[in-house]
Scaffold this motif. Structure first.
Motif, PDB file in Angstrom:
ATOM      1  N   UNK B 145       0.410 -11.621   8.772  1.00 20.59           N
ATOM      2  CA  UNK B 145      -0.691 -10.524   8.281  1.00 20.59           C
ATOM      3  C   UNK B 145      -1.558 -10.870   6.876  1.00 20.59           C
ATOM      4  N   UNK B 146      -2.657 -10.283   7.117  1.00 23.11           N
ATOM      5  CA  UNK B 146      -3.470 -10.634   5.892  1.00 23.11           C
ATOM      6  C   UNK B 146      -4.088  -9.394   5.433  1.00 23.11           C
ATOM      7  N   UNK B 147      -3.606  -9.169   4.147  1.00 26.01           N
ATOM      8  CA  UNK B 147      -3.828  -7.826   3.292  1.00 26.01           C
ATOM      9  C   UNK B 147      -4.907  -8.367   2.248  1.00 26.01           C
ATOM     10  N   UNK B 148      -5.977  -7.613   2.064  1.00 25.30           N
ATOM     11  CA  UNK B 148      -6.782  -7.653   0.928  1.00 25.30           C
ATOM     12  C   UNK B 148      -7.294  -6.328   0.426  1.00 25.30           C
ATOM     13  N   UNK B 149      -6.723  -6.084  -0.551  1.00 27.46           N
ATOM     14  CA  UNK B 149      -6.631  -4.639  -1.247  1.00 27.46           C
ATOM     15  C   UNK B 149      -8.108  -4.455  -2.032  1.00 27.46           C
ATOM     16  N   UNK B 150      -8.759  -3.417  -2.208  1.00 28.30           N
ATOM     17  CA  UNK B 150      -9.960  -3.179  -2.912  1.00 28.30           C
ATOM     18  C   UNK B 150      -9.710  -2.065  -4.178  1.00 28.30           C
ATOM     19  N   UNK B 151      -8.963  -1.120  -3.907  1.00 33.15           N
ATOM     20  CA  UNK B 151      -8.782  -0.296  -4.849  1.00 33.15           C
ATOM     21  C   UNK B 151      -7.464  -0.494  -5.636  1.00 33.15           C
ATOM     22  N   UNK B 152      -7.563  -0.077  -7.011  1.00 34.09           N
ATOM     23  CA  UNK B 152      -5.937  -0.448  -7.766  1.00 34.09           C
ATOM     24  C   UNK B 152      -5.091   0.242  -7.114  1.00 34.09           C
ATOM     25  N   UNK B 153      -5.047   1.361  -6.421  1.00 33.69           N
ATOM     26  CA  UNK B 153      -3.865   1.924  -5.792  1.00 33.69           C
ATOM     27  C   UNK B 153      -3.498   0.962  -4.730  1.00 33.69           C
ATOM     28  N   UNK B 159       0.588  -4.236  -2.087  1.00 33.05           N
ATOM     29  CA  UNK B 159       1.598  -5.378  -2.462  1.00 33.05           C
ATOM     30  C   UNK B 159       2.835  -5.027  -2.284  1.00 33.05           C
ATOM     31  N   UNK B 160       3.432  -3.870  -2.513  1.00 30.39           N
ATOM     32  CA  UNK B 160       4.877  -3.169  -2.061  1.00 30.39           C
ATOM     33  C   UNK B 160       4.940  -3.333  -0.735  1.00 30.39           C
ATOM     34  N   UNK B 161       4.246  -2.971  -0.044  1.00 29.78           N
ATOM     35  CA  UNK B 161       4.361  -2.942   1.462  1.00 29.78           C
ATOM     36  C   UNK B 161       4.261  -4.367   2.078  1.00 29.78           C
ATOM     37  N   UNK B 162       3.604  -5.428   1.418  1.00 28.03           N
ATOM     38  CA  UNK B 162       3.463  -6.755   1.892  1.00 28.03           C
ATOM     39  C   UNK B 162       4.838  -7.209   1.622  1.00 28.03           C
ATOM     40  N   UNK B 163       5.599  -7.238   0.527  1.00 27.72           N
ATOM     41  CA  UNK B 163       6.763  -7.599   0.251  1.00 27.72           C
ATOM     42  C   UNK B 163       7.868  -7.071   1.229  1.00 27.72           C
ATOM     43  N   UNK B 168       5.625 -12.495   7.763  1.00 28.03           N
ATOM     44  CA  UNK B 168       5.152 -12.920   6.801  1.00 28.03           C
ATOM     45  C   UNK B 168       3.704 -12.304   6.436  1.00 28.03           C
ATOM     46  N   UNK B 169       3.378 -12.325   5.149  1.00 25.12           N
ATOM     47  CA  UNK B 169       1.888 -11.773   4.912  1.00 25.12           C
ATOM     48  C   UNK B 169       1.196 -12.545   3.799  1.00 25.12           C
ATOM     49  N   UNK B 170      -0.189 -12.653   3.990  1.00 25.10           N
ATOM     50  CA  UNK B 170      -0.854 -13.444   3.108  1.00 25.10           C
ATOM     51  C   UNK B 170      -1.517 -12.219   2.315  1.00 25.10           C
ATOM     52  N   UNK B 171      -1.398 -12.113   1.047  1.00 24.79           N
ATOM     53  CA  UNK B 171      -1.893 -10.959   0.385  1.00 24.79           C
ATOM     54  C   UNK B 171      -2.873 -11.531  -0.662  1.00 24.79           C
TER      55      UNK B 171
END
Lengths: 342, 328
Positions: B145-153, B159-163, B168-171
């Motif tokens: 899974x690949x996660x790229x956040x934009x907002x501070x929230x 990041x919590x969701x990824x862990x 496996x997650x690429x953050x």
């Protein structure tokens, strides 16, 4: 225990029976049974690679059975071993589950990886075999991380990393040994040095035929041993295991020889360099024969008992193979279902 | 005055939450005992939570990433921090060939729920080998899974969701977003499987899609173009690149008939292509008012010279121009 490399690599040495002093009869029988089971299971696989019933790449370790057996007999169920492309012995030494292996190699749902892995991706969590993969050296850092996890668990469990002399040419071995040393990780590194990577002899790949030099460079305790002496390795590991469980990595380099080619059922005596003239000689250093002769000579196992053990194992192997052939393939939805957890 | 936070503080808060609430979580990476590599995202974690769970390590990207995978296989929820994407590439085997395939190749009998945190750190004349993102490469891989956040929230909550994800997650976070301020909200525990692109603006003329830092550019461009040209946009921030959930974007394009995707990476085989194709193959193209368009980086490695850098990176004005063009 440290044996001279120049003697270990000469197949004219170490052909006689082994020293079994101080090891219980029941343990010796365990060792013998496990090694015969592995040998015969791989001969069955060899037969069906040749018959065409097995299609996935099978890297057979016939001749190398003693190493996985010695290691398995010092392991706890909660220890975690990781293998490579030639890992049937590591798996079977822990569980003796030939049905699970055969079904896997045939791509059947009953296999240890539900038929998704084949010969090169085998796993048995319950018995401490956490997975094997064929990318050379890839499980060395994974086992190192399993050692880190074991250290954090604080339960005295250890990780075992099986690899071959070819893996020592991958940079990740150096990175992993450095990490295990500086972080004091409970990892047993087991180098099965069968002198060949695919077709090429170690003399043509490395400036030294002793891979223990990498352990020394990273200040990791190490031993160089006869990999076809199951009792010798067992005694060595028993003497080291408490230290390893106490977060001290150890590197065992076990010299051995594979009787088959790199992959498949053939002997490959005409493949590669320095093989054809040595294979016959190496077959005299047979780990099974050497243990049995020692047991017989010491009056703890008879020829008759041996014959009946062989036929009992034959029967199990044939039954398990036939069952595996009849077993079902994975359902179609299994192609996508295990990609993610949900 | 309302309490505010920023992107870097969001990440730091996620770490504090995870280290306080999940004993199976630990972090390993280069520089963690002197975390100037990672902006303000990891300050004093080693002092607060101990060096056994916040582990600085040798310069061995491959082995440390592999060790993270191994610990994940053995029941932990570890994270490896790669302070720059570029150096992480030494560890691609462990990410792509080991972790991403671990569950599937063992028939679901094992898994490697590690988080690989990679930081995009570009600009400032850092040149070709300190500027890559390469998120499309990783989004290509089934099982990762690949996660790229934009907002501070999102930086915090995802990041919590990824862990906590069982996969496996690429953050990937971007240092150009670290100072981004927004109103503080309480932590929300979200199942990563439920996360889809978020719509951050409503409009009628164009559907515009960004991710990570380009979402900031898109949002600014949307504000400006609405004032200057009365063009209103549906703006989506992608958040999870793989598996990609396209449904809401699809509905929006059916309404606006126009699609612009802005991706801060190269064009060929990139995320922008993937988003556009995923939309096009599911709609009747006759409903489109104009051809879909993408804005990406020029087809070159990142330059060092600041004049060329200025030319290289995507600007708000480019996006505004594209919005004007696509509505003509």
């Amino acid at each position: 225990m440290n044996q001279e490399v120049k003697e270990l690599i000469d197949p004219l040495n170490f052909r006689n029976s082994i020293n079994i002093d101080g090891v219980e009869k029941s343990m010796l029988i365990d060792m013998l049974r496990k090694m015969i089971l592995i040998r015969k299971a791989e001969e069955k696989l060899s037969e069906h690679v040749e018959s065409g019933k097995i299609k996935c790449p099978c890297h057979l370790g016939i001749g190398q059975e003693a190493i996985g057996v010695a290691v398995a007999l010092v392991m706890r169920k909660t220890d975690r071993a990781f293998g490579a492309h030639r890992s049937h012995a590591h798996f079977l030494a822990l569980n003796e589950n030939t049905y699970s292996l055969f079904a896997e190699v045939l791509g059947k749902y009953d296999g240890c990886s539900h038929g998704m892995g084949g010969s090169m991706h085998i796993v048995d969590n319950e018995n401490g075999f956490k997975g094997s993969v064929p990318i050379v050296g890839a499980t060395i850092p994974i086992a190192t991380g399993a050692g880190l996890a074991a250290k954090m668990d604080k339960t005295g469990d250890i990780a075992i990393s099986y690899f071959g002399d070819g893996s020592c040419e991958e940079g990740v071995l150096h990175e992993s040994l450095n990490m295990a040393s500086i972080m004091n990780l409970p990892v047993l590194y087991v180098c099965e040095n069968n002198l060949f990577a695919s077709h090429l002899h170690i003399d043509l790949r490395q400036p030294s035929n002793s891979t223990s030099r990498f352990a020394k460079a990273h200040q990791i305790s190490n031993a160089t041993v006869d990999g076809n002496d199951v009792v010798g390795m067992y005694k060595l590991l028993i003497s080291e295991i408490l230290e390893i469980r106490n977060n001290k990595p150890f590197y065992m380099e076990a010299y051995t020889y594979r009787w088959k080619g790199h992959v498949g059922h053939r002997d490959d005596i005409d493949v590669g360099v320095k093989r054809g003239d040595q294979l016959t000689a190496w077959k005299e250093r047979d780990p099974i024969k050497r243990l049995f002769v020692a047991m017989k000579d010491n009056g703890i196992y008879t020829e008759q008992e041996y014959e009946s053990l062989l036929s009992e194992i034959d029967q199990k192997i044939n039954n398990d193979w036939n069952r595996a052939e009849m077993a079902a393939f994975p359902q179609e939805e299994f192609l996508l279902n295990p990609v993610y957890s949900n | 005055m309302k309490k505010t936070t920023n992107y870097a503080a969001g990440i730091l808060e996620a770490y504090e939450y995870l280290l306080s609430n999940h004993k199976e979580f630990f972090i390993i990476g280069q520089g963690l005992w002197s975390p100037w590599y990672v902006g303000a995202t990891m300050t004093d974690l080693d002092k607060k939570f101990g060096t056994e769970r916040v582990i600085d390590c040798p310069i061995s990207e491959l082995a440390t990433t592999g060790a993270t995978v191994g610990a994940a296989v053995c029941g932990y929820r570890p994270m490896i921090v790669h302070p720059r994407v570029d150096f992480m590439l030494l560890a691609v085997d462990q990410i792509v060939t080991q972790a991403a395939k671990w569950r599937h190749m063992f028939g679901g009998n094992s898994s490697a729920p590690a988080t690989f945190r990679a930081i995009i750190n570009r600009g400032g004349e850092q040149g070709a080998q300190h500027s890559q993102s390469l998120h499309s490469w990783f989004a290509h891989i089934p099982g990762l899974k690949v996660v790229m956040p934009y907002t501070a929230k999102d930086a915090r909550d995802l990041m919590i969701s990824s862990v906590l994800s069982d996969d496996p997650v690429m953050f990937i976070d971007d240092r150009w977003l670290y100072e981004k301020e927004e109103e503080y909200t309480e932590i929300e525990i979200i199942d990563l499987n439920d996360v889809k692109p978020q719509k951050l603006r409503n409009g009628n003329d164009v559907t515009i899609v960004g991710l990570s830092y380009t979402s900031l550019l898109c949002e600014k461009a949307c504000q400006s173009i609405e004032i200057s040209h009365k063009i209103t946009c549906d703006f989506f921030d992608i958040r999870v690149l793989n598996p990609l959930k396209i449904d809401d974007i699809l509905e929006s394009v059916k309404k606006t008939g126009r699609l612009l995707v802005v991706d801060g990476d190269w064009e060929s085989c990139g995320m922008a292509s993937e988003i556009i194709t995923s939309v096009l193959e599911k709609i009747d193209v006759k409903i489109l008012n104009n051809s879909p368009k993408r804005i990406t980086l020029p087809n070159a490695p990142a330059p060092t010279s600041k004049v060329l850098e200025q030319q290289y990176y995507i600007k708000e004005s480019e996006i505004m121009d594209a919005l004007i063009q696509i509505t003509k």
